[in-house]
Enzyme design. Structure first.
Site, mmCIF file in Angstrom:
data_model
loop_
_atom_site.group_PDB
_atom_site.id
_atom_site.type_symbol
_atom_site.label_atom_id
_atom_site.label_comp_id
_atom_site.label_asym_id
_atom_site.label_seq_id
_atom_site.Cartn_x
_atom_site.Cartn_y
_atom_site.Cartn_z
ATOM 1 N N ASN A 174 0.849 -1.192 0.000
ATOM 2 C CA ASN A 174 0.000 0.000 0.000
ATOM 3 C C ASN A 174 0.879 1.234 0.000
ATOM 4 O O ASN A 174 2.011 1.182 0.467
ATOM 5 C CB ASN A 174 -0.846 0.041 1.278
ATOM 6 C CG ASN A 174 -2.052 -0.868 1.192
ATOM 7 O OD1 ASN A 174 -2.312 -1.487 0.172
ATOM 8 N ND2 ASN A 174 -2.786 -0.945 2.269
ATOM 9 N N ASP B 139 -5.050 -5.383 2.270
ATOM 10 C CA ASP B 139 -6.284 -6.139 2.522
ATOM 11 C C ASP B 139 -6.155 -7.595 2.078
ATOM 12 O O ASP B 139 -6.751 -8.476 2.662
ATOM 13 C CB ASP B 139 -7.456 -5.478 1.791
ATOM 14 C CG ASP B 139 -7.816 -4.155 2.449
ATOM 15 O OD1 ASP B 139 -7.900 -4.137 3.693
ATOM 16 O OD2 ASP B 139 -7.988 -3.151 1.735
ATOM 17 N N LYS C 26 11.442 -16.917 -8.495
ATOM 18 C CA LYS C 26 10.897 -15.839 -9.322
ATOM 19 C C LYS C 26 10.028 -16.423 -10.444
ATOM 20 O O LYS C 26 10.462 -17.344 -11.146
ATOM 21 C CB LYS C 26 12.051 -15.028 -9.915
ATOM 22 C CG LYS C 26 11.590 -13.862 -10.739
ATOM 23 C CD LYS C 26 12.758 -13.072 -11.307
ATOM 24 C CE LYS C 26 12.237 -12.012 -12.258
ATOM 25 N NZ LYS C 26 13.313 -11.309 -12.942
ATOM 26 N N PRO D 70 -5.864 -11.014 7.768
ATOM 27 C CA PRO D 70 -6.598 -10.815 9.018
ATOM 28 C C PRO D 70 -6.749 -9.317 9.290
ATOM 29 O O PRO D 70 -5.845 -8.534 8.991
ATOM 30 C CB PRO D 70 -5.677 -11.455 10.069
ATOM 31 C CG PRO D 70 -4.325 -11.483 9.447
ATOM 32 C CD PRO D 70 -4.546 -11.631 7.971
ATOM 33 N N ASP D 71 -7.878 -8.914 9.852
ATOM 34 C CA ASP D 71 -8.070 -7.516 10.253
ATOM 35 C C ASP D 71 -7.546 -7.363 11.678
ATOM 36 O O ASP D 71 -8.194 -7.755 12.646
ATOM 37 C CB ASP D 71 -9.545 -7.110 10.152
ATOM 38 C CG ASP D 71 -9.712 -5.602 10.296
ATOM 39 O OD1 ASP D 71 -9.044 -5.000 11.174
ATOM 40 O OD2 ASP D 71 -10.486 -5.007 9.528
ATOM 41 N N LYS E 47 -16.775 2.855 9.184
ATOM 42 C CA LYS E 47 -15.609 2.039 9.556
ATOM 43 C C LYS E 47 -15.480 1.905 11.059
ATOM 44 O O LYS E 47 -15.135 0.856 11.583
ATOM 45 C CB LYS E 47 -14.339 2.657 8.964
ATOM 46 C CG LYS E 47 -13.145 1.746 9.067
ATOM 47 C CD LYS E 47 -12.087 2.090 8.056
ATOM 48 C CE LYS E 47 -12.576 1.826 6.634
ATOM 49 N NZ LYS E 47 -11.580 2.084 5.632
ATOM 50 N N LYS F 236 -15.333 -1.702 12.776
ATOM 51 C CA LYS F 236 -14.143 -2.161 13.512
ATOM 52 C C LYS F 236 -14.441 -2.326 15.001
ATOM 53 O O LYS F 236 -13.647 -2.920 15.725
ATOM 54 C CB LYS F 236 -12.996 -1.159 13.353
ATOM 55 C CG LYS F 236 -12.606 -0.872 11.911
ATOM 56 C CD LYS F 236 -11.566 -1.836 11.414
ATOM 57 C CE LYS F 236 -11.274 -1.581 9.937
ATOM 58 N NZ LYS F 236 -10.334 -2.539 9.378
#
Ligand code: C5P
Length: 372
Positions: A174, A243, A253, A271-272, A307, A311
């Site tokens: 990210n 995510d 490779k 996993p969150d 959110k 959460k």
């Protein structure tokens, strides 16, 4: 400057570098009242002695005042002009019981003795006793003046991106520099907390006094958080966790096979970390104050509110991701059960300090870790 300081660097050099007047003697004729020790100590915000030699600290511990510097330390208004010392000496001198005793006495008298660095010493030996680097001294001085709103708290912070390997040379990640999370770690430390920072792959220096655990993937981050979270009283999830990750990371490779076909990649959800930590704290009725982040590209308020509930955390901090990635400044929206508070555009460090002050107020007010 003391007489000994003048043996290392001349007052002229010091004056040229600092662009400030340099004083060495209480009899200096520039003072028209012969009261330099009063004049200088009355206009200071703090006295920082750097380097503070073993001899000078021994002198201060005894309350002697036979030169301008010791005289002004003794004469300073103690309630309004704090004294900070940055010791520097040979490692044997540093560890000597007499030096340690003098430092204990100075602390008992209200002085703040900063730490020492470790490494090569002027005498050629190696060990504890180097003066802290100038930037470290500045950071410690700035931290000294921050309100200690999180004293006694154990703060666990995640920061930076995660990296999910596709093969040994490629991966997905990210956009996140880690700067916001690192600023929060610094601000929490300045506020007196014990801070552990779980950092994804970023190239940032660890803030002073912060314990850092480096990780790469979301699952590494989850494992590191699981190890640290039991000791925490506050958890701030600032990391931009990927995510999804490739279902399998190839050992070797992946080669182009000349067919013009791109390889098919399967992804599985990571996993969150935040949701799981918040849920487990609730299930165990643990006093762990959880704070989440949301990097959105639009509809900040609505997205952040949704959110926060998803959460299960009491406080969610929204920011517009693309506007802040990699930058030194940001703007935050603090969303809780009751509504939203805007922290307008500022440096990430200034915002981090405001956020920490806000979290500290919520904890003092008995904020529960209940996002519902
Ligand atoms: O769902 P989203 O990634 O937008 O949620 C962002 C918040 O959740 C941030 O606080 C982030 O650190 C945390 N998070 C997490 N683990 C994940 C995904 C997000 O802790 N796998």
């Amino acid at each position: 400057m003391t007489e000994a300081a003048g043996q290392f660097i001349t007052p002229v050099t010091m004056q040229a570098l600092s662009q400030r007047p340099v004083y060495g003697s209480q009899w200096d004729a520039r003072a028209d009242n012969n009261m330099l020790h009063i004049n200088l100590s009355r206009e200071a915000d703090a006295c920082l002695i750097a380097p503070a030699s073993a001899d000078f600290m021994a002198k201060l511990a005894q309350g002697r005042a036979d030169d301008l510097l010791s005289l002004l330390c003794l004469a300073r208004p103690r309630q309004t002009v704090p004294l900070l010392l940055a010791p520097a000496m040979n490692r044997e001198m540093w560890s000597h019981p007499a030096t340690q005793r003098n430092m204990a006495q100075l602390r008992a008298d209200g002085a703040t003795v900063l730490g020492v660095g470790q490494g090569d010493q002027a005498c050629g030996e190696t060990g504890d006793g180097r003066m802290l680097e100038p930037q470290e001294l500045l950071d410690d001085l700035v931290a000294f003046f921050q309100p200690k709103s999180l004293m006694g708290q154990q703060v666990l912070i995640t920061a930076g991106p995660t990296y999910e390997a596709i093969d040994p040379v490629r991966g997905i990640t990210n956009l996140s520099s880690g700067k916001m999370g690192f600023a929060i770690a610094r601000a929490a430390r300045e506020a007196g907390a014990e801070v552990t920072l779980v950092a994804g792959p970023v190239s940032l220096a660890t803030p002073r006094g912060v314990r850092r655990v480096d990780v790469r993937s979301a699952r590494d981050m989850q494992a590191a958080v699981a190890q640290q979270v039991d000791a925490a009283t506050v958890f701030i999830a600032c990391a931009a966790v990927a995510d999804w990750r490739p279902a399998v990371a190839a050992d070797q490779k992946i080669k182009k096979d000349g067919s013009g076909q791109a390889p098919e990649l399967d992804f599985v959800e990571n996993p969150d970390i935040l949701a799981a930590v918040a849920q487990s704290a609730r299930a165990l009725s643990r006093a762990l104050y959880c704070v989440g982040f949301a990097a959105e590209s639009q509809d900040l308020l609505a997205n952040a509110q949704a959110k926060r509930t998803r959460k299960g955390v009491p406080l969610l901090v929204g920011n517009i991701g693309p506007a802040t990635f990699g930058q030194d400044d940001n703007a935050l929206l603090l969303v809780d059960e009751a509504g939203a508070l805007e922290l307008p555009h500022n440096s990430k460090l200034a915002l981090a300090r405001q956020l920490i002050a806000n979290i500290a107020r919520r904890i003092r007010a008995g904020g529960q870790n209940d996002g519902h």
